[in-house]
Design a protein around this motif. Structure first.
Motif, PDB file in Angstrom:
ATOM      1  N   PRO A   4     -10.742 -31.764  14.816  1.00 45.55           N
ATOM      2  CA  PRO A   4     -11.204 -30.788  15.802  1.00 45.55           C
ATOM      3  C   PRO A   4     -10.886 -29.356  15.381  1.00 45.55           C
ATOM      4  N   SER A   5     -10.987 -28.446  16.317  1.00 40.61           N
ATOM      5  CA  SER A   5     -10.739 -27.041  16.028  1.00 40.61           C
ATOM      6  C   SER A   5      -9.278 -26.817  15.628  1.00 40.61           C
ATOM      7  N   VAL A   6      -9.032 -25.670  15.033  1.00 38.73           N
ATOM      8  CA  VAL A   6      -7.684 -25.265  14.637  1.00 38.73           C
ATOM      9  C   VAL A   6      -7.199 -24.268  15.676  1.00 38.73           C
ATOM     10  N   GLU A  66      -4.345 -35.384  23.235  1.00 41.96           N
ATOM     11  CA  GLU A  66      -4.107 -35.853  21.863  1.00 41.96           C
ATOM     12  C   GLU A  66      -3.066 -36.968  21.843  1.00 41.96           C
ATOM     13  N   HIS A  67      -1.993 -36.799  22.617  1.00 43.59           N
ATOM     14  CA  HIS A  67      -0.941 -37.816  22.684  1.00 43.59           C
ATOM     15  C   HIS A  67      -1.499 -39.131  23.231  1.00 43.59           C
ATOM     16  N   LEU A  68      -2.281 -39.056  24.285  1.00 46.10           N
ATOM     17  CA  LEU A  68      -2.873 -40.268  24.873  1.00 46.10           C
ATOM     18  C   LEU A  68      -3.833 -40.941  23.896  1.00 46.10           C
ATOM     19  N   THR A  77      -6.114 -40.320  13.800  1.00 46.21           N
ATOM     20  CA  THR A  77      -5.607 -39.710  15.032  1.00 46.21           C
ATOM     21  C   THR A  77      -5.316 -38.226  14.843  1.00 46.21           C
ATOM     22  N   GLU A  78      -5.711 -37.680  13.727  1.00 47.80           N
ATOM     23  CA  GLU A  78      -5.457 -36.274  13.428  1.00 47.80           C
ATOM     24  C   GLU A  78      -6.790 -35.575  13.156  1.00 47.80           C
ATOM     25  N   TRP A  79      -6.817 -34.666  12.192  1.00 49.90           N
ATOM     26  CA  TRP A  79      -8.048 -33.973  11.849  1.00 49.90           C
ATOM     27  C   TRP A  79      -8.899 -34.830  10.925  1.00 49.90           C
TER      28      TRP A  79
END
Length: 128
Positions: free
Chosen positions: A53-55, A91-93, A38-40
């Protein structure tokens, strides 16, 4: 992770599921990105590491926004505050959906016939 990061180097730790680098704009800010479903995501290719994803350094004065793709920095355009907030909501969803799915799978597994038999036997042995 070393305490002092070198410019232009992306550090990754599988043990701690994290990556770190100095902001690509040169401002010197340490950027830490957690790695996980759920992160990078960190991908290693023959051409170099990719981080997705992008920073987006929205909380830093530079507000840099870029991708690290095959060992190179690819700059992205600026985002408005509304776009940033929309991205955070998405992102939260996505995190909620991921963990809800995992919980549903765990519940379904616990209800499988083989799991129910195992729990029954375990309870019998535990009563003695």
């Amino acid at each position: 992770m070393p305490k002092v990061l070198e410019p232009g180097v992306l550090y990754a730790s599988e043990e701690f599921a994290a990556a770190a680098h100095l902001c690509a704009c040169g401002c010197g800010v340490k950027i830490r990105t957690p790695l996980g479903p759920t992160e990078w995501q960190l991908d290693e290719t023959g051409a170099g590491l990719s981080l997705s994803p992008s920073v987006g350094n929205w909380q830093q004065p530079c507000r840099s926004h870029y991708w690290i793709w095959q060992g190179e920095v690819e700059w992205c355009g600026d985002m408005t505050e509304a776009q940033i907030q929309a991205g955070r909501r998405l992102e939260h969803l996505c995190r909620r959906a991921y963990f809800a799915k995992r919980e549903k799978e765990r519940f379904a597994e616990s209800r499988s016939p083989s799991r129910r038999i195992w729990n029954f036997v375990k309870n019998l042995v535990g009563r003695r």
